[in-house]
Motif scaffolding. Structure first.
Motif, PDB file in Angstrom:
ATOM      1  N   LEU A   1      40.129  13.397  19.326  1.00  0.00           N
ATOM      2  CA  LEU A   1      40.907  14.365  19.855  1.00  0.00           C
ATOM      3  C   LEU A   1      42.359  14.493  18.857  1.00  0.00           C
ATOM      4  O   LEU A   1      43.103  13.416  19.364  1.00  0.00           O
ATOM      5  N   PRO A   2      42.961  15.236  18.245  1.00  0.00           N
ATOM      6  CA  PRO A   2      44.245  15.150  17.719  1.00  0.00           C
ATOM      7  C   PRO A   2      45.121  15.387  18.804  1.00  0.00           C
ATOM      8  O   PRO A   2      44.973  16.461  19.623  1.00  0.00           O
ATOM      9  N   PHE A   3      46.025  14.676  18.838  1.00  0.00           N
ATOM     10  CA  PHE A   3      47.191  14.782  19.966  1.00  0.00           C
ATOM     11  C   PHE A   3      48.295  13.806  19.322  1.00  0.00           C
ATOM     12  O   PHE A   3      48.193  13.026  18.792  1.00  0.00           O
ATOM     13  N   ALA A   4      49.496  14.243  20.089  1.00  0.00           N
ATOM     14  CA  ALA A   4      50.656  13.614  19.825  1.00  0.00           C
ATOM     15  C   ALA A   4      50.537  12.240  20.695  1.00  0.00           C
ATOM     16  O   ALA A   4      50.778  12.055  21.778  1.00  0.00           O
ATOM     17  N   ALA A   5      50.448  11.124  19.909  1.00  0.00           N
ATOM     18  CA  ALA A   5      50.130   9.960  20.443  1.00  0.00           C
ATOM     19  C   ALA A   5      51.742   9.507  21.032  1.00  0.00           C
ATOM     20  O   ALA A   5      52.683   9.749  20.441  1.00  0.00           O
ATOM     21  N   SER A   6      51.529   8.679  21.907  1.00  0.00           N
ATOM     22  CA  SER A   6      52.927   8.056  22.601  1.00  0.00           C
ATOM     23  C   SER A   6      53.353   7.180  21.984  1.00  0.00           C
ATOM     24  O   SER A   6      52.662   6.500  20.993  1.00  0.00           O
ATOM     25  N   GLU A   7      54.833   6.990  21.631  1.00  0.00           N
ATOM     26  CA  GLU A   7      55.148   5.899  21.164  1.00  0.00           C
ATOM     27  C   GLU A   7      55.122   4.532  21.731  1.00  0.00           C
ATOM     28  O   GLU A   7      55.108   3.566  21.102  1.00  0.00           O
ATOM     29  N   ASP A   8      54.557   4.499  22.958  1.00  0.00           N
ATOM     30  CA  ASP A   8      54.145   3.125  23.459  1.00  0.00           C
ATOM     31  C   ASP A   8      52.930   2.622  22.773  1.00  0.00           C
ATOM     32  O   ASP A   8      51.992   3.086  22.374  1.00  0.00           O
ATOM     33  N   LYS A   9      53.315   1.344  22.412  1.00  0.00           N
ATOM     34  CA  LYS A   9      52.121   0.542  21.969  1.00  0.00           C
ATOM     35  C   LYS A   9      51.602  -0.473  22.763  1.00  0.00           C
ATOM     36  O   LYS A   9      52.520  -0.997  23.979  1.00  0.00           O
ATOM     37  N   GLU A  10      50.382  -0.922  22.695  1.00  0.00           N
ATOM     38  CA  GLU A  10      49.801  -1.936  23.551  1.00  0.00           C
ATOM     39  C   GLU A  10      49.602  -3.264  22.565  1.00  0.00           C
ATOM     40  O   GLU A  10      48.807  -3.100  21.854  1.00  0.00           O
ATOM     41  N   ALA A  11      50.266  -4.224  23.273  1.00  0.00           N
ATOM     42  CA  ALA A  11      50.205  -5.492  22.492  1.00  0.00           C
ATOM     43  C   ALA A  11      49.006  -6.396  22.924  1.00  0.00           C
ATOM     44  O   ALA A  11      48.847  -6.347  24.180  1.00  0.00           O
ATOM     45  N   TYR A  12      48.295  -7.127  21.906  1.00  0.00           N
ATOM     46  CA  TYR A  12      47.352  -7.834  22.313  1.00  0.00           C
ATOM     47  C   TYR A  12      47.650  -9.388  22.115  1.00  0.00           C
ATOM     48  O   TYR A  12      48.598  -9.623  21.159  1.00  0.00           O
ATOM     49  N   ALA A  13      47.125 -10.010  22.760  1.00  0.00           N
ATOM     50  CA  ALA A  13      47.612 -11.430  22.881  1.00  0.00           C
ATOM     51  C   ALA A  13      46.393 -12.399  23.381  1.00  0.00           C
ATOM     52  O   ALA A  13      45.378 -11.764  23.961  1.00  0.00           O
ATOM     53  N   ILE A  14      46.526 -13.494  23.066  1.00  0.00           N
ATOM     54  CA  ILE A  14      45.522 -14.525  23.746  1.00  0.00           C
ATOM     55  C   ILE A  14      45.926 -14.911  25.283  1.00  0.00           C
ATOM     56  O   ILE A  14      46.911 -15.361  25.392  1.00  0.00           O
ATOM     57  N   GLY A  15      44.698 -14.756  26.040  1.00  0.00           N
ATOM     58  CA  GLY A  15      45.257 -15.163  27.529  1.00  0.00           C
ATOM     59  C   GLY A  15      44.809 -16.690  27.532  1.00  0.00           C
ATOM     60  O   GLY A  15      43.830 -16.966  27.183  1.00  0.00           O
ATOM     61  N   VAL A  16      45.566 -17.289  28.214  1.00  0.00           N
ATOM     62  CA  VAL A  16      45.024 -18.840  28.633  1.00  0.00           C
ATOM     63  C   VAL A  16      45.672 -19.264  30.039  1.00  0.00           C
ATOM     64  O   VAL A  16      46.487 -18.350  30.643  1.00  0.00           O
ATOM     65  N   PRO A  17      45.077 -20.144  30.543  1.00  0.00           N
ATOM     66  CA  PRO A  17      45.458 -20.576  32.039  1.00  0.00           C
ATOM     67  C   PRO A  17      46.838 -20.750  32.285  1.00  0.00           C
ATOM     68  O   PRO A  17      47.626 -21.245  31.421  1.00  0.00           O
ATOM     69  N   LYS A  18      47.247 -20.423  33.760  1.00  0.00           N
ATOM     70  CA  LYS A  18      48.709 -20.680  33.773  1.00  0.00           C
ATOM     71  C   LYS A  18      49.067 -22.077  33.559  1.00  0.00           C
ATOM     72  O   LYS A  18      48.379 -23.157  34.004  1.00  0.00           O
TER      73      LYS A  18
ATOM     74  N   LEU B   1      33.693   3.848  17.176  1.00  0.00           N
ATOM     75  CA  LEU B   1      32.627   4.645  18.010  1.00  0.00           C
ATOM     76  C   LEU B   1      32.384   6.008  17.299  1.00  0.00           C
ATOM     77  O   LEU B   1      31.202   6.346  17.022  1.00  0.00           O
ATOM     78  N   VAL B   2      33.466   6.723  17.014  1.00  0.00           N
ATOM     79  CA  VAL B   2      32.993   7.815  16.313  1.00  0.00           C
ATOM     80  C   VAL B   2      32.494   7.854  15.072  1.00  0.00           C
ATOM     81  O   VAL B   2      31.405   8.623  14.605  1.00  0.00           O
ATOM     82  N   ASP B   3      32.749   6.823  14.124  1.00  0.00           N
ATOM     83  CA  ASP B   3      31.963   6.507  13.025  1.00  0.00           C
ATOM     84  C   ASP B   3      30.516   6.307  13.162  1.00  0.00           C
ATOM     85  O   ASP B   3      29.713   6.827  12.329  1.00  0.00           O
ATOM     86  N   ALA B   4      30.126   5.559  14.122  1.00  0.00           N
ATOM     87  CA  ALA B   4      28.700   5.543  14.615  1.00  0.00           C
ATOM     88  C   ALA B   4      28.050   6.459  15.045  1.00  0.00           C
ATOM     89  O   ALA B   4      26.657   6.550  15.006  1.00  0.00           O
ATOM     90  N   ASN B   5      28.890   7.551  15.680  1.00  0.00           N
ATOM     91  CA  ASN B   5      28.352   8.663  16.057  1.00  0.00           C
ATOM     92  C   ASN B   5      29.104  10.037  15.739  1.00  0.00           C
ATOM     93  O   ASN B   5      29.198  11.089  16.625  1.00  0.00           O
ATOM     94  N   SER B   6      29.300  10.105  14.454  1.00  0.00           N
ATOM     95  CA  SER B   6      30.025  11.118  13.820  1.00  0.00           C
ATOM     96  C   SER B   6      29.291  12.611  13.951  1.00  0.00           C
ATOM     97  O   SER B   6      29.844  13.755  14.112  1.00  0.00           O
ATOM     98  N   ASP B   7      28.005  12.644  14.249  1.00  0.00           N
ATOM     99  CA  ASP B   7      27.313  13.912  14.611  1.00  0.00           C
ATOM    100  C   ASP B   7      27.586  14.406  15.787  1.00  0.00           C
ATOM    101  O   ASP B   7      27.398  15.497  16.375  1.00  0.00           O
TER     102      ASP B   7
ATOM    103  N   ILE C   1      41.811   9.413  21.954  1.00  0.00           N
ATOM    104  CA  ILE C   1      40.905  10.268  22.955  1.00  0.00           C
ATOM    105  C   ILE C   1      39.710  10.677  22.023  1.00  0.00           C
ATOM    106  O   ILE C   1      39.935  11.533  21.072  1.00  0.00           O
ATOM    107  N   VAL C   2      38.575  10.419  22.671  1.00  0.00           N
ATOM    108  CA  VAL C   2      37.219  10.506  21.814  1.00  0.00           C
ATOM    109  C   VAL C   2      36.756  11.709  22.832  1.00  0.00           C
ATOM    110  O   VAL C   2      36.644  11.332  24.131  1.00  0.00           O
ATOM    111  N   VAL C   3      36.117  12.629  22.362  1.00  0.00           N
ATOM    112  CA  VAL C   3      35.513  13.759  22.802  1.00  0.00           C
ATOM    113  C   VAL C   3      33.982  14.009  22.111  1.00  0.00           C
ATOM    114  O   VAL C   3      33.889  13.872  21.135  1.00  0.00           O
ATOM    115  N   LEU C   4      33.296  14.726  22.947  1.00  0.00           N
ATOM    116  CA  LEU C   4      31.899  15.220  22.429  1.00  0.00           C
ATOM    117  C   LEU C   4      32.292  16.422  21.431  1.00  0.00           C
ATOM    118  O   LEU C   4      33.256  17.086  21.921  1.00  0.00           O
ATOM    119  N   LYS C   5      31.654  16.537  20.433  1.00  0.00           N
ATOM    120  CA  LYS C   5      31.933  17.990  19.623  1.00  0.00           C
ATOM    121  C   LYS C   5      31.376  19.061  20.304  1.00  0.00           C
ATOM    122  O   LYS C   5      30.550  19.003  21.152  1.00  0.00           O
TER     123      LYS C   5
END
Length: 179
Positions: free
Chosen positions: A20-37, A9-15, A175-179
């Motif tokens: 925003l620089p910040f200390a990222a949490s150590e928590d990771k968000e895992a991606y997986a494929i969702g399937v029916p129960k 998003l920032v690359d496409a709208n760099s102007d 975190i993405v912010v406007l300049k």
């Protein structure tokens, strides 16, 4: 937002935008494929995921879509005598995982290519349905789609309505912010 889509998003709208620089949490968000129960599809996908990891295809997909390297993917062979067609639900607004190409129609990205290789390894043809992200769980529950691949994170709320494959990516937040 997840760091890779934030960077796209920032690359496409760099102007106008920046991360925003910040200390990222150590928590990771895992991606997986969702399937029916209780569908059994998670086990099929997990076996295909292992095949793609073992033969190096998964690493090439990461290099191409996540790292942005110029790599050649293995030829995607047509499935002979397919078991049927699986319909993937996605939301093509999450580059580099899924997005609409410059032609305004072609769905592209890591999850798109990953699903193509997974379905071929499993012996299925693939159809992709692009829809609103919030509509994905209901589409899966109703049978409109057979699986979800759209930067789907594993949460307790989602576990109540779907099963998941093994994790295939860990995201960090930005975190993405406007300049």
């Amino acid at each position: 937002v997840d760091s890779l889509p934030a960077q796209a998003l920032v690359d496409a709208n760099s102007d106008k935008m920046m991360i925003l620089p910040f200390a990222a949490s150590e928590d990771k968000e895992a991606y997986a494929i969702g399937v029916p129960k209780s569908s059994g599809l998670a086990a099929e996908f997990n076996a295909a995921m292992k095949t793609l990891q073992d033969d190096g295809t998964f690493d090439l997909l990461v290099q191409k879509h996540i790292s942005g390297e110029d790599v050649t993917l293995p030829e995607l062979k047509a499935v002979e005598n397919p078991k049927g067609t699986l319909v993937m639900g996605t939301n093509a607004e999450f580059a580099p995982f899924e997005y609409v190409g410059d032609d305004g129609e072609t769905l592209m990205g890591f999850d798109i290519d990953f699903a193509k290789y997974l379905c071929a390894a499993m012996g299925y043809e693939l159809t992709i349905e692009n829809m609103d992200f919030d509509a994905l769980p209901a589409a899966l529950q109703s049978g409109k789609v057979d699986f979800l691949a759209a930067g789907i994170s594993i949460t307790d709320e989602k576990l109540a309505v779907m099963d998941f494959t093994d994790e295939y990516y860990e995201a960090t937040q930005a975190i993405v912010v406007l300049k």
